[in-house]
Design an enzyme around this catalytic site. Structure first.
Site, PDB file in Angstrom:
ATOM      1  N   LYS A 161     -85.303 -41.929  35.633  1.00  0.00           N
ATOM      2  CA  LYS A 161     -86.288 -42.458  36.576  1.00  0.00           C
ATOM      3  C   LYS A 161     -85.645 -43.571  37.407  1.00  0.00           C
ATOM      4  O   LYS A 161     -84.773 -44.298  36.908  1.00  0.00           O
ATOM      5  CB  LYS A 161     -87.447 -43.001  35.733  1.00  0.00           C
ATOM      6  CG  LYS A 161     -88.690 -43.455  36.452  1.00  0.00           C
ATOM      7  CD  LYS A 161     -89.731 -43.918  35.403  1.00  0.00           C
ATOM      8  CE  LYS A 161     -91.035 -44.354  36.011  1.00  0.00           C
ATOM      9  NZ  LYS A 161     -92.033 -44.734  34.985  1.00  0.00           N
ATOM     10  N   SER A 167     -96.522 -42.541  35.821  1.00  0.00           N
ATOM     11  CA  SER A 167     -95.652 -42.793  36.946  1.00  0.00           C
ATOM     12  C   SER A 167     -94.307 -42.062  36.872  1.00  0.00           C
ATOM     13  O   SER A 167     -93.632 -41.939  37.885  1.00  0.00           O
ATOM     14  CB  SER A 167     -95.391 -44.286  37.066  1.00  0.00           C
ATOM     15  OG  SER A 167     -94.671 -44.760  35.939  1.00  0.00           O
ATOM     16  N   SER A 219     -97.175 -43.536  31.132  1.00  0.00           N
ATOM     17  CA  SER A 219     -96.340 -42.988  32.203  1.00  0.00           C
ATOM     18  C   SER A 219     -95.253 -42.021  31.751  1.00  0.00           C
ATOM     19  O   SER A 219     -94.604 -41.400  32.596  1.00  0.00           O
ATOM     20  CB  SER A 219     -95.697 -44.121  32.997  1.00  0.00           C
ATOM     21  OG  SER A 219     -96.645 -44.724  33.837  1.00  0.00           O
TER      22      SER A 219
END
Lengths: 92, 489
Positions: free
Chosen positions: B76, B151, B175
């Site tokens: 990420k 997320s 997330s």
């Protein structure tokens, strides 16, 4: 709940246009309205959480471990001079 | 190949049937073919990836294989990496190059993994849909009109679409688990304090934790074994955390006598009927495998979202004060004075969800409101933790749906922050309690994946892995992949 969105924006150091303030103000009031339900909970005598686990803060040896990396760290700064960060004039 | 597990790829590498370079090239071809549609990656450096793979093959030939030798893993865009940009998908960090690697990135590199780029995410990890990214929304490979969750939506979309076999995400309020659920993959959030947060761009420091997003349970264990461990550079990284044997936990798959708690607060009106049916069916399967279902109550569950939306924004408002246009990140053009520089740089650099959360947090911490908001929320947090401690007196593990709904359409909830916040209603409580949690696929609602969430006591990821491995072995959900991307659904 009514909140002074311009005051909170200034505390947050975020400029808000009037349009943004008109949009964000009611949204913030809704969010705080939702949060308001916490007041239903009886928390008398409840110790607030400081850490999710009952652990002691670890200690490390009191010794310098960082190399001097000033140039690498300042390479990502918007404006530097002689190893210092340059900002707009603070005092007239 | 695109939907192979990390473990299978490792076997192929170890048997000499393929090389790190060959694998890297095959996944790069997948990324080139499909990323335009999914927008799962925001940075991919082909040459650098092939260079890493060459070095890995050379290392294998000369010194033997390290635990993740030659295996492609995406991360990420919240993890600082010395190679390439790190932006947290925010305009305020556009063009930022981190001067050091996050601790977990160093661990992956030392284990021989090939880092294949940075994945899309909600700006500063604030969101449940990966729509607030400065790079535009990411898409769900099961239906590209829908969100991949958030997320860590880019990591979930990339793994689900077969663009990479595994990825790292971070989980502050769900997330890792919520995007894993709605993309039909497996994700693990370790116990708070197991994984170092150093070099992971901070959102809410008392909640943030990194973890793997993969195709199988064993793959989450393979990566967790590398990620976890004390780091003296993070004061919240716990020293002498109880150690577990991650891979052995995946082999211990007997569910006989396992007491699974089913909290009534997680099976409620308003949740999708198909999601509920899939999770109930998964629990019935566990009973078939010898587990016992125990009805339990976690009475303060309904206050978790409200407590979270005080605590997380409060910590975020403090953490994000560092973006002031002085030491790194965006500075506005021609600042008139210092305050003008701060306020315009932050106005121009932050997106609207980030502003909403900073404002909420600043308000909650401001003079006269602290006791009513922040202190109150931390007291409610104690009650939520206590609910779990009480429940684990009666049961070994807790099972719930991961998300109350399957993936929704892009744009469907962007105008209503509260509805969006409620997507995380089942994932938030365990972050507040610091517990480990996991999501694994357990079925479909109208061709959209559904996730089963497991929650274990602190430090007992082995219990999660054993239960999830048992369920995975008795079903075939992990073999499913979206047909539009070459899989079998």
């Amino acid at each position: 709940m009514d909140i002074d969105v311009h005051k909170v924006a200034m505390l947050s150091r975020i400029r808000l246009t009037d349009d943004e303030a008109a949009h964000l103000g009611p949204q913030l009031s809704n969010i705080l309205g939702y949060i308001e339900q916490l007041s239903e909970v009886n928390t008398e005598g409840v110790v607030p959480t400081a850490h999710p686990h009952d652990v002691a803060m670890p200690q490390r040896v009191d010794a310098v471990t960082n190399a001097n990396r000033r140039d690498a760290l300042q390479a990502v700064a918007p404006n530097t001079e002689s190893g210092l960060y340059v900002v707009p004039k603070v005092i007239e | 190949m695109p939907f192979s597990s990390l473990s299978d790829l490792k076997s192929q590498l170890d048997a000499g049937e393929t090389t790190a370079v060959e694998l890297a090239q095959r996944y790069l071809d997948r990324i080139d073919a499909h990323n335009g549609e999914l927008n799962a990656f925001v940075d991919v450096d082909h040459k650098h990836i092939i260079d890493q793979a060459k070095a890995s093959d050379a290392h294998r030939a000369k010194h033997g294989a390290r635990p993740l030798e030659g295996l492609p893993i995406a991360v990420k865009d919240i993890f600082c990496t010395q190679d390439g940009p790190t932006t947290c998908c925010s305009n305020i960090l556009k063009g930022f190059h981190a001067p050091y690697d996050a601790h977990v990135i160093t661990r992956l590199k030392n284990a021989g993994a090939i880092l294949v780029g940075k994945t899309n995410m909600d700006e500063f990890a604030m969101g449940s849909s990966t729509e607030t990214s400065a790079f535009g929304p990411c898409r769900n490979p099961w239906d590209v009109e829908r969100i991949p969750g958030g997320s860590s939506g880019g990591s979930a979309s990339a793994v689900a679409g077969g663009l990479v076999p595994a990825a790292l995400g971070t989980d502050t309020g769900g997330s890792i688990r919520q995007p894993a659920a709605v993309c039909g993959i497996t994700g693990l959030k370790p116990t708070y304090g197991r994984v170092s947060r150093r070099g992971i761009i901070a959102f809410a420091s008392s909640l943030d934790q990194a973890g793997p997003m993969t195709r199988t349970v064993r793959d989450t264990a393979m990566i967790s074994a590398i990620l976890c461990g004390h780091d003296s550079g993070d004061s919240t990284s716990v020293v002498n955390a109880p150690e577990i044997d991650w891979l052995a936990a995946c082999d211990s798959v007997d569910m006989k006598g396992l007491k699974i708690g089913k909290p009534k607060e997680y099976f409620v009106d308003g949740m999708d009927a198909g999601v509920r049916a899939a999770v109930e069916a998964a629990l019935a399967k566990c009973v078939e495998l010898g587990a016992e279902i125990v009805d339990i109550s976690l009475p303060h569950t309904k206050y978790a979202v409200a407590a979270y939306y005080v605590i997380a924004p409060s910590e975020a408002s403090a953490n994000l004060s560092r973006y002031d246009g002085v030491r790194f990140g965006k500075r506005c053009e021609n600042p008139q004075d210092l305050v003008d520089m701060y306020t315009r740089s932050r106005d121009e650099g932050f997106g609207s969800e980030v502003k909403r959360r900073i404002l909420t947090g600043t308000f909650a911490l401001s003079s006269g409101y602290y006791d009513a908001y922040y202190l109150k929320a931390q007291q409610v947090r104690t009650l939520i933790r206590q609910d779990f401690l009480d429940a684990f007196e009666k049961v070994d593990i807790i099972a719930t749906p991961t998300s109350p709904i399957p993936a929704f359409k892009i744009g469907e909830k962007t105008d209503d922050p509260i509805t969006m916040y409620l997507s995380d209603i089942f994932t938030i409580a365990l972050n507040l309690a610091g517990l480990p949690g996991m999501s694994q696929p357990c079925g479909f609602v109208e061709d959209l994946p559904v996730g089963l969430q497991w929650i274990a006591p602190a430090w007992r990821e082995d219990v999660l892995l054993s239960a999830a491995s048992a369920y995975e072995g008795a079903t075939d959900w992990t073999t499913k992949a979206p047909a539009a991307f070459g899989g079998e659904s």
